[in-house]
Motif scaffolding. Structure first.
Motif, short mmCIF file in Angstrom:
data_model
loop_
_atom_site.label_atom_id
_atom_site.label_comp_id
_atom_site.label_asym_id
_atom_site.label_seq_id
_atom_site.Cartn_x
_atom_site.Cartn_y
_atom_site.Cartn_z
N ALA A 259 0.91 -1.15 -0.01
CA ALA A 259 -0.13 -0.06 -0.05
C ALA A 259 0.83 1.18 0.00
N HIS A 260 2.01 1.32 0.83
CA HIS A 260 2.68 2.22 0.83
C HIS A 260 3.51 2.57 -0.55
N LEU A 261 4.07 1.49 -0.92
CA LEU A 261 4.40 1.87 -2.45
C LEU A 261 3.72 2.21 -3.58
N VAL A 262 2.37 1.71 -3.60
CA VAL A 262 1.73 2.24 -4.54
C VAL A 262 1.24 3.58 -4.48
N GLU A 263 1.09 4.05 -2.97
CA GLU A 263 0.95 5.60 -2.67
C GLU A 263 2.00 6.27 -3.10
N ARG A 264 3.06 5.74 -2.85
CA ARG A 264 4.25 6.75 -3.02
C ARG A 264 4.41 6.63 -4.82
N PHE A 265 4.21 5.76 -5.43
CA PHE A 265 4.26 5.89 -7.03
C PHE A 265 3.24 6.98 -7.37
N SER A 266 1.95 7.00 -7.03
CA SER A 266 0.90 8.08 -7.22
C SER A 266 1.61 9.25 -6.81
N ASP A 267 2.03 9.47 -5.82
CA ASP A 267 2.63 10.83 -5.46
C ASP A 267 3.76 11.34 -6.14
N ILE A 268 4.70 10.48 -6.92
CA ILE A 268 5.70 10.78 -7.57
C ILE A 268 5.08 11.14 -8.83
N TYR A 269 4.04 10.72 -9.43
CA TYR A 269 3.34 11.19 -10.54
C TYR A 269 2.81 12.70 -10.17
N ALA A 270 2.03 12.79 -9.12
CA ALA A 270 1.30 14.21 -8.86
C ALA A 270 2.33 15.24 -8.27
N GLN A 271 3.54 14.87 -7.88
CA GLN A 271 4.32 15.94 -7.62
C GLN A 271 5.52 15.80 -8.16
N GLU A 272 6.47 15.01 -7.72
CA GLU A 272 7.75 15.06 -8.54
C GLU A 272 7.84 14.97 -10.18
N ARG A 273 6.83 14.39 -10.61
CA ARG A 273 6.86 14.46 -12.14
C ARG A 273 6.61 15.84 -12.63
#
Length: 513
Positions: A259-273
């Protein structure tokens, strides 16, 4: 006759005979038996020489007296003396040879004296050595007596210590029995504590699952005003049988880490990208090229992280195979070690590998005065997340994609500037996250009509002349670029496929693994 007497008087034989007699008298007690006999023989030889000369004189004197002169004297004195069997030297021997015999006698006398002196010196030296040896022997005897006394003292002390040690051994045996009883009690308490810790860990996992569900619901609620992405295919909800063996730490924390890694992948898309896209737009006017660069960076990051994970796992296998012994399986032990030691992952090496791969990618271009290292923070986060996703059971990976493919609504959602009636993908903005054949998080793609034809024409127009030099840093442009940034809209982040209820059921199913 007178001449013979003169020679006898002038000869040194008589004086030498006197000296030898005196010397023999002085050294008689110091000489050995052989030395005394030799000196006696020499004196007799000298005496015989003198007597031989006297006989010669006697014969000459008798001849001078006539034919019968001196007969009575010879009969009364000489003949009785000759009756004693005394033998004189041969008559007629030259008188001159006696001198050489005297010289030889003197040389032998000197040799005897030197030999006697050397032997006396050796005797004195041996006496001194004997005295020194006696002194050393006395010292050794003293040391031996002291050692004997010390040994007796040690024996006495040892006997006393042995008695005390026997009492101490009895006491230690009693203490050992008490310690064994305490250890057995502690082991029982430890087993109970392990059971409690396992229960606490399971509760923590459940709390993490609930927290992940809460964050998912909050993110969906915050994005409820944006266009909702289409839902992907949900995973199968068929129940799995319980395993008899006790799960390791990796299996216990698999659901929460998932759950943490999936959420972190979505955060990278929304912020770092978006941050990386904003930075790229400072140097690239074409939004499509900036999005292509970010997509290639994401794909290469997953490739580099998976390669590094395989190498890291091989090293861990080789290391643990030498000393593995435990109730869990070897694969669980290896994976548990990797999860605990994720900090050993050399992420900087993967970042360099990704940048090198991007430099030779023909689908993207970049101004010659800057380098892809400017988005290294995004690449680093993607590599970390991709490496951690390989430790899940089953691991997560991005979907395979190619430009000009048929758009799949289960994997991607269309970008806001897409042609919603176009069936083909012009280019990809963000990859889809997969678990086996199921879509966990949708990606983003741009669809346009004639996408395949436009892609081919763009590829033919982009020549080798656009090779870039990467020696300069993007910081050399200064801060003036920030005043000329074009306005960009923030794309909504991709959401996990499936409804909340299905997602929750899927996470509960993973908790049994």
């Amino acid at each position: 006759m007178a001449e013979s007497l003169r020679r006898l008087i002038s000869n040194e034989t008589c004086g030498l005979l006197q000296e030898k007699l005196e010397g023999w008298y002085k050294d008689y007690r110091m000489n050995s038996c052989d030395q005394n006999l030799n000196q006696c023989c020499e004196i007799m030889e000298l005496s015989a020489m003198i007597q031989g000369q006297l006989f010669s004189i006697l014969s000459q004197t008798a001849q001078e007296g006539g034919h019968y002169a001196g007969v009575e004297t010879i009969k009364s004195r000489l003949l009785p003396w000759l009756g004693t069997c005394f033998s004189s030297p041969v008559p007629g021997r030259p008188f001159e040879t006696s001198s050489s015999l005297f010289q030889e006698s003197r040389g032998k006398d000197r040799q005897l004296r030197e030999l006697a002196n050397s032997r006396n010196h050796e005797i004195q030296q041996l006496e001194r050595e004997l005295n020194a040896t006696r002194l050393k022997l006395s010292l050794v005897q003293q040391d031996l007596e002291e050692a004997h006394l010390a040994l007796e003292d040690t024996k006495t002390k040892s006997a006393t210590t042995l008695l005390a040690a026997e009492d101490e051994i009895v006491q230690l045996k009693a203490d050992l029995k008490a310690s064994q009883a305490k250890e057995e009690c502690a082991l029982r308490n430890l087993e109970q504590l392990k059971d409690y810790e396992q229960q606490v860990q399971m509760l923590k996992d459940e709390i993490a699952i609930l927290g992940a569900k809460k964050s998912i619901l909050q993110s969906r609620l915050a994005r409820s005003r944006s266009p909702s992405p289409r839902l992907g295919r949900s995973r199968s909800l068929s129940p799995l049988p319980m395993k008899n063996i006790s799960p390791g730490r990796a299996r216990l924390t698999n659901v929460s880490r998932h759950a943490h890694l999936v959420e972190r992948f979505s955060d990278i898309y929304a912020q770092e990208r978006l941050d990386a896209q904003t930075l790229l737009r400072s140097y690239v006017d074409d939004l499509e090229m900036a999005q292509r660069i970010i997509y290639v960076a994401a794909v290469e990051s997953f490739h580099a992280a998976k390669k590094a994970f395989r190498q890291f796992k091989m090293r861990v296998r080789k290391t643990l195979s030498l000393s593995f012994s435990g109730p869990e399986s070897f694969e669980d032990t290896v994976m548990d070690y990797i999860i605990r030691q994720e900090d050993l992952y050399d992420v900087q090496s993967s970042v360099s590998e990704v940048i090198n791969a991007m430099n030779i990618n023909p689908k993207i271009s970049f101004p010659p005065e800057v380098d892809f290292i400017m988005i290294s923070s995004l690449i680093r986060e993607l590599c970390r997340v991709a490496f951690s996703m390989q430790t899940l059971d089953p691991p997560l990976d991005i979907a395979f994609a190619s430009e000009g493919e048929l758009f799949n609504e289960h994997k991607y959602r269309r970008s806001y500037d897409s042609d919603f009636t176009a069936p083909l993908v012009a280019y990809h903005v963000w990859p889809a996250l997969m678990e086996n054949d199921s879509v966990i998080v949708k990606g983003e793609a741009v669809t346009r009509r004639g996408a395949l034809w436009s892609h081919r024409s763009r590829s033919r127009s982009r020549g080798r002349s656009q090779s870039r030099g990467h020696s300069l840093s993007p910081l050399s442009h200064g801060a003036d670029h920030s005043r000329h940034l074009p306005s960009r809209s923030r794309s909504p982040s991709p959401l996990r496929s499936g409804s909340p209820s299905k997602w929750a059921n899927s996470e509960l199913r993973q908790s049994w693994l």
